[in-house]
Design a protein around this motif. Sequence first.
Motif, PDB file in Angstrom:
ATOM      1  N   LEU A   1      46.685  70.342  -8.069  1.00  0.00           N
ATOM      2  CA  LEU A   1      46.755  71.223  -9.231  1.00  0.00           C
ATOM      3  C   LEU A   1      45.511  72.093  -9.199  1.00  0.00           C
ATOM      4  O   LEU A   1      44.386  71.591  -9.321  1.00  0.00           O
ATOM      5  N   THR A   2      45.698  73.403  -9.036  1.00  0.00           N
ATOM      6  CA  THR A   2      44.540  74.272  -8.833  1.00  0.00           C
ATOM      7  C   THR A   2      44.907  75.718  -9.116  1.00  0.00           C
ATOM      8  O   THR A   2      46.076  76.049  -9.344  1.00  0.00           O
ATOM      9  N   SER A   3      43.907  76.572  -9.082  1.00  0.00           N
ATOM     10  CA  SER A   3      44.104  78.019  -9.115  1.00  0.00           C
ATOM     11  C   SER A   3      43.940  78.551  -7.701  1.00  0.00           C
ATOM     12  O   SER A   3      42.943  78.241  -7.038  1.00  0.00           O
ATOM     13  N   PRO A   4      44.898  79.344  -7.194  1.00  0.00           N
ATOM     14  CA  PRO A   4      44.807  79.820  -5.808  1.00  0.00           C
ATOM     15  C   PRO A   4      43.507  80.548  -5.489  1.00  0.00           C
ATOM     16  O   PRO A   4      42.983  80.423  -4.384  1.00  0.00           O
TER      17      PRO A   4
ATOM     18  N   THR B   1      50.084  75.632  -9.203  1.00  0.00           N
ATOM     19  CA  THR B   1      48.984  76.508  -9.569  1.00  0.00           C
ATOM     20  C   THR B   1      48.892  76.624 -11.089  1.00  0.00           C
ATOM     21  O   THR B   1      49.893  76.483 -11.800  1.00  0.00           O
ATOM     22  N   THR B   2      47.698  76.882 -11.570  1.00  0.00           N
ATOM     23  CA  THR B   2      47.467  77.008 -13.010  1.00  0.00           C
ATOM     24  C   THR B   2      47.627  78.447 -13.490  1.00  0.00           C
ATOM     25  O   THR B   2      47.383  78.736 -14.661  1.00  0.00           O
ATOM     26  N   VAL B   3      48.033  79.344 -12.593  1.00  0.00           N
ATOM     27  CA  VAL B   3      48.238  80.748 -12.921  1.00  0.00           C
ATOM     28  C   VAL B   3      49.584  81.183 -12.342  1.00  0.00           C
ATOM     29  O   VAL B   3      50.250  80.419 -11.642  1.00  0.00           O
ATOM     30  N   ALA B   4      49.968  82.431 -12.623  1.00  0.00           N
ATOM     31  CA  ALA B   4      51.240  82.932 -12.100  1.00  0.00           C
ATOM     32  C   ALA B   4      51.087  83.522 -10.698  1.00  0.00           C
ATOM     33  O   ALA B   4      51.947  83.338  -9.837  1.00  0.00           O
ATOM     34  N   GLY B   5      49.979  84.232 -10.452  1.00  0.00           N
ATOM     35  CA  GLY B   5      49.793  84.909  -9.174  1.00  0.00           C
ATOM     36  C   GLY B   5      49.398  83.960  -8.054  1.00  0.00           C
ATOM     37  O   GLY B   5      48.565  83.072  -8.249  1.00  0.00           O
TER      38      GLY B   5
ATOM     39  N   ARG C   1      49.737  74.577 -22.187  1.00  0.00           N
ATOM     40  CA  ARG C   1      50.949  75.255 -21.704  1.00  0.00           C
ATOM     41  C   ARG C   1      51.155  75.003 -20.214  1.00  0.00           C
ATOM     42  O   ARG C   1      52.284  74.804 -19.765  1.00  0.00           O
ATOM     43  N   VAL C   2      50.072  75.047 -19.452  1.00  0.00           N
ATOM     44  CA  VAL C   2      50.190  74.743 -18.024  1.00  0.00           C
ATOM     45  C   VAL C   2      50.687  73.313 -17.840  1.00  0.00           C
ATOM     46  O   VAL C   2      51.556  73.041 -16.994  1.00  0.00           O
ATOM     47  N   PHE C   3      50.150  72.404 -18.652  1.00  0.00           N
ATOM     48  CA  PHE C   3      50.547  71.006 -18.486  1.00  0.00           C
ATOM     49  C   PHE C   3      52.005  70.773 -18.859  1.00  0.00           C
ATOM     50  O   PHE C   3      52.645  69.859 -18.312  1.00  0.00           O
TER      51      PHE C   3
ATOM     52  N   ARG D   1      54.362  80.532 -14.143  1.00  0.00           N
ATOM     53  CA  ARG D   1      55.188  81.617 -14.668  1.00  0.00           C
ATOM     54  C   ARG D   1      55.863  81.194 -15.967  1.00  0.00           C
ATOM     55  O   ARG D   1      56.375  80.081 -16.098  1.00  0.00           O
ATOM     56  N   GLY D   2      55.840  82.096 -16.948  1.00  0.00           N
ATOM     57  CA  GLY D   2      56.528  81.846 -18.209  1.00  0.00           C
ATOM     58  C   GLY D   2      55.617  81.574 -19.383  1.00  0.00           C
ATOM     59  O   GLY D   2      56.053  81.682 -20.536  1.00  0.00           O
ATOM     60  N   ILE D   3      54.362  81.235 -19.117  1.00  0.00           N
ATOM     61  CA  ILE D   3      53.476  80.920 -20.245  1.00  0.00           C
ATOM     62  C   ILE D   3      52.727  82.160 -20.744  1.00  0.00           C
ATOM     63  O   ILE D   3      52.088  82.112 -21.787  1.00  0.00           O
ATOM     64  N   HIS D   4      52.797  83.256 -19.988  1.00  0.00           N
ATOM     65  CA  HIS D   4      51.997  84.429 -20.325  1.00  0.00           C
ATOM     66  C   HIS D   4      52.779  85.513 -21.067  1.00  0.00           C
ATOM     67  O   HIS D   4      52.192  86.332 -21.772  1.00  0.00           O
ATOM     68  N   GLY D   5      54.099  85.526 -20.896  1.00  0.00           N
ATOM     69  CA  GLY D   5      54.883  86.692 -21.283  1.00  0.00           C
ATOM     70  C   GLY D   5      54.758  87.106 -22.730  1.00  0.00           C
ATOM     71  O   GLY D   5      54.501  88.280 -23.031  1.00  0.00           O
ATOM     72  N   GLU D   6      54.940  86.167 -23.648  1.00  0.00           N
ATOM     73  CA  GLU D   6      54.942  86.543 -25.062  1.00  0.00           C
ATOM     74  C   GLU D   6      53.572  87.010 -25.528  1.00  0.00           C
ATOM     75  O   GLU D   6      53.458  87.953 -26.315  1.00  0.00           O
ATOM     76  N   LEU D   7      52.514  86.361 -25.047  1.00  0.00           N
ATOM     77  CA  LEU D   7      51.167  86.778 -25.445  1.00  0.00           C
ATOM     78  C   LEU D   7      50.838  88.160 -24.871  1.00  0.00           C
ATOM     79  O   LEU D   7      50.260  89.013 -25.558  1.00  0.00           O
TER      80      LEU D   7
END
Length: 326
Positions: free
Chosen positions: A57-60, A79-83, A298-300, A103-109
């Motif tokens: 579990l990491t950020s690329p 990954t902990t991010v979308a990219g 949200r990531v979890f 992916r999916g945790i960022h869209g609404e914000l």
Amino acid sequence: MTDSRPAAEDAITVLIHDPESDHYVSMIRRRFPDIRVLCAKDAQFLQCHVPEADIILTSPSRFPVRLFEKARRLRWVQTTVAGVEAFLPIRDRMSDLIVTNARGIHGELIADFVMTGIGMMQWDFPGLMREQSRKEWRPRCVPPLAERTLGVVGLGSVGAAIARRGKSAGMTIIGSKRDVSEAIAGVDRLVPPHGLPELLQLSDFIVLAVPHLPETTRLIGREQLQLMRRSAFLINIARGSVVAESELIEALQAGTIAGALLDVFEREPLPVDSPLWTMPNVIVAPHVAGYPSDYTARVFEIFGENLQRFIEKRPLRNVVDLNRGY
């Protein structure tokens, strides 16, 4: 920090390499007490224990990709991010791994951020605040948002959320997407990537929501900016690399476009000598659009569901196709 329990041969080991690692460790241990968790807070620990990991579990952008060669047990990277652009140069070496993203945790914000910015630019709130500081009373007329056209370049989860919000404000929505075979909710007109010039010409607000890929690097430059209306605004919540920054600065200074809302830049933090800081028609944000206050939780939600699926040998959510880059 490591799990004090000995590693059984068949035990699943999760290795966490992230600034919020303590929070992830706590959440994993509460929900999955039989999972062995390793927390790599320094390079030495990471290098020593990466061969034991079944899951990382990491950020690329933070993970040293050379260590994948040592990860002999590794089967899945969350990954902990979308990219995932940091993984693309070695995607051939990762072909046997499952990679999933956030992916999916960022869209609404991000849609909140974009619509707030559209309102600020539509009514020129920066100008209003400057007038307030000078105690100037300058009434003016502004057309409603329902008469405006919003162009969304990239209709993944983030772009689709932005399109829905724009539509709820009564705006006409034009969207650009690789696959235009299926309609997107809230999008009045869907064009393929080669239809970008048309989108630029017809839109009052243009939002960049594409992933960082070779074909999206410098997607918007002098030629594209000249296609935009002089009254149009550019909003970039994608990656700084998507815009040729020096050419955007020229266009903003020349009045080729009306203004810009920028949350991402070619260099971050934005250098103090960048003209963007002080331009009256630019709103600068420090890459904050996609980070909710409960980001780790949200990531979890994604990772926890995926870990349960992994244990039960079921397909995972948010699987990334590294050949496509997203």
